[in-house]
Design an enzyme around this catalytic site. Structure first.
Site, PDB file in Angstrom:
ATOM      1  N   LYS A  41       0.817  -1.211   0.000  1.00 10.66           N
ATOM      2  CA  LYS A  41       0.000   0.000   0.000  1.00 10.66           C
ATOM      3  C   LYS A  41       0.858   1.271   0.000  1.00 10.66           C
ATOM      4  CE  LYS A  41      -4.097  -2.131   0.678  1.00 10.66           C
ATOM      5  NZ  LYS A  41      -3.739  -3.516   0.314  1.00 10.66           N
TER       6      LYS A  41
HETATM    7  C1  LIG Z   1      -4.225  -4.575  -0.415  1.00 17.41           C
HETATM    8  C2  LIG Z   1      -3.456  -5.803  -0.483  1.00 17.41           C
HETATM    9  C3  LIG Z   1      -3.670  -6.760  -1.492  1.00 17.41           C
HETATM   10  C4  LIG Z   1      -4.775  -6.653  -2.521  1.00 17.41           C
HETATM   11  O1  LIG Z   1      -4.621  -5.581  -3.412  1.00 17.41           O
HETATM   12  P1  LIG Z   1      -5.902  -5.061  -4.218  1.00 17.41           P
HETATM   13  O2  LIG Z   1      -5.419  -3.871  -4.953  1.00 17.41           O
HETATM   14  O3  LIG Z   1      -6.924  -4.709  -3.172  1.00 17.41           O
HETATM   15  O4  LIG Z   1      -6.343  -6.155  -5.089  1.00 17.41           O
HETATM   16  C5  LIG Z   1      -2.869  -7.889  -1.506  1.00 17.41           C
HETATM   17  N1  LIG Z   1      -1.917  -8.088  -0.572  1.00 17.41           N
HETATM   18  C6  LIG Z   1      -1.681  -7.203   0.412  1.00 17.41           C
HETATM   19  C7  LIG Z   1      -0.640  -7.495   1.420  1.00 17.41           C
HETATM   20  C8  LIG Z   1      -2.432  -6.021   0.482  1.00 17.41           C
HETATM   21  O5  LIG Z   1      -2.194  -5.171   1.486  1.00 17.41           O
END
Ligand SMILES: *Cc1c(COP(=O)(O)O)cnc(C)c1O
Length: 492
Positions: free
Chosen positions: A107
């Site tokens: 993120k």
């Molecule tokens: C948010 C997240 C995802 C999923 O990503 P999306 O964009 O919501 O599909 C996968 N792995 C981790 C560790 C995340 O924090």
């Protein structure tokens, strides 16, 4: 206006779209001409990551002015390496490490950039109000958003998390957050209660005019904002350029990507890269036991009426993947009436069926695979034992999907597995998978894991236990609204 709502009733400049997040008609903003606006993707391949980011983001968000400056403020010196997202050969595949940012979460890529975009949009749109971000988090988003927004001029942020509903490490990351404009608060209940409370407070404040004359407006940092999606396009180019550098491919050759998917933002960014010309081959949509997307890609039926499963890859425990709406719009060639109908069905009946033509378009690029808890652990063990690479639970799901794809169809193109979290964010499950001693709390488990594997603990996680907590508020869901109003009075 380059951005249109997927539901057809609104259009906006890119700067306004970033400030709004969700379009007023309930749709998501999208650039319908992304595939036809010319973009020199080959020129990107010779650039360094920050310059590449500047070029790509200028194309996606042309109204922001000096994107180079924004990119540098977001990333320079904040990630572990200058590559931002390193590409590591692991056996026959490659791992794209998206977790080398300040909070060891993928993120960070988007949430380091979003505050810069919000600030620039505010200036461009002539908004003098402060922008107050309200976010409900089940773990990683909260910390990454705090890290991105803290002490950013003209903004404030309040993060709500479910009391007892995030891991001890995630909690410690959030409650030790410094910054003049940040507030972190636990909410009694689970994540859904927390999220509902924040949504209700949001709606009540917007409808009630309680911010009139206060010089504040609310926004959210969630992943439907185009300002969160756009920065994620960049790492597909970084990975591709690296494969060219390594001599593994020549520009023009296809590359497949396996993406651990929750809200469909990460994988959709890969599709945007493809629309911009990057030779993205297949996009493998990897799901855990919450396999709603696997079923959708296989059958065209999206059905959220099923039990919600708590897994060891919690960031993918999602039954409604919001960003899929953008793909539906693109695959139906901008049929916003159809998108509206499908979304109404989803919120009403909980299920919809995509017509054959758009489904075929989606399936010509996307494949869905899923794996359960035992397979996730087995993948962690196999990647470690056979290839000496330590991966987290989400990455393990993506590995498992990649293998299933290669076994079933495999294109022979290089395959990049996107890695979305450091294994030290989920030390208990990773240790268990390796047959290690899981005694003690998560901090102890981190140390055990590091001793067992020799892989260093990321800097931001290492000293966490000793950091003093700065936030201790705990409230009920019903108190979120008054809490937010109080913080506005005291100028968070
Ligand atoms: C948010 C997240 C995802 C999923 O990503 P999306 O964009 O919501 O599909 C996968 N792995 C981790 C560790 C995340 O924090």
């Amino acid at each position: 206006m380059i951005y249109k709502s997927t539901r057809g009733a609104c259009a906006a400049e890119d700067t306004a779209a970033v400030l709004q997040g969700l379009a007023p008609d309930g749709g998501l903003y999208i650039d319908p001409l992304l595939a036809s606006r010319p973009f020199d993707w080959r020129a990107c391949l010779r650039q360094r990551p920050l310059d590449m980011a500047e070029r790509i983001l200028t194309h996606l968000l042309p109204g922001f002015g000096d994107m180079g400056e924004l990119v540098r403020r977001a990333y320079a010196g904040k990630f572990e390496t200058e590559e931002l997202t390193p590409l590591v050969p692991v056996g026959d595949e490659y791992v794209l490490e998206l977790f080398r940012g300040p909070t060891s979460a993928f993120k960070d890529v988007a949430l380091s950039m979003l505050p810069q975009l919000v600030t620039a949009a505010r200036a461009r749109e002539g908004v003098t109000d402060r922008i107050l971000i309200l976010t409900a988090t089940s773990g990683d988003t909260g910390k990454a958003a705090l890290e991105g927004f803290h002490d950013v001029e003209g903004t404030g942020i309040i993060v709500f998390y479910p009391d007892g509903g995030v891991s001890p490490v995630q909690r410690a990351q959030m409650v030790t957050q410094e910054g003049r404009n940040v507030k972190v608060c636990a909410v009694r209940g689970n994540f859904d209660d927390c999220q509902r409370g924040v949504k209700e407070a949001f709606a009540a404040i917007s409808a009630g005019g309680q911010l009139e004359g206060k010089g504040v407006r609310l926004s959210s940092a969630n992943s439907i904002n185009i300002g969160r999606l756009a920065p994620q396009v960049v790492y597909y180019f970084i990975a591709y350029a690296r494969l060219v550098d390594l001599g593994r491919i020549r520009p023009g050759d296809p590359v497949d990507f396996s993406v651990p998917t929750g809200n469909f933002g990460d994988i959709l960014a890969g599709y945007f890269a493809k629309l911009m010309g990057l030779p993205v081959g297949r996009l493998i949509c990897a799901s855990n036991a919450n396999r709603v997307l696997t079923d959708f890609l296989n059958t065209g039926v999206y059905d959220r009426r099923r039990p919600f499963v708590r897994t060891s890859s919690p960031s993918m425990d999602i039954l409604v993947s919001s960003n899929l709406e953008r793909l539906l719009y693109l695959a139906s060639e901008g049929d916003s009436a159809l998108v509206r109908e499908l979304m109404d069905r989803l919120s009403g009946e909980g299920v919809y069926t995509l017509p054959a033509e758009p489904l075929a378009r989606i399936r010509s690029v996307f494949s869905g695979f899923c794996c359960g808890e035992a397979e996730t652990e087995a993948a962690i063990a196999r990647v470690w034992r056979e290839r000496g690479y330590l991966c987290d639970t989400h990455t393990a799901v993506a590995f498992s999907a990649a293998w299933a794809y290669e076994k079933q169809a495999g294109s022979g193109a290089p395959l990049v597995v996107l890695s979305t979290a450091s294994p030290y964010k989920f030390p208990g499950t990773v240790l268990k998978a390796l047959g290690g001693d899981t005694a003690g709390d998560e901090f102890r488990q981190m140390e055990t894991l590091s001793q067992l594997t020799g892989v260093p603990i990321p800097k931001g996680l290492r000293g966490l236990r000793e950091k003093p907590p700065l936030h201790s508020d705990v409230i009920d869901r019903e108190e979120i609204l008054p809490y937010v109003l109080r913080q506005i009075e005291s100028e968070v």
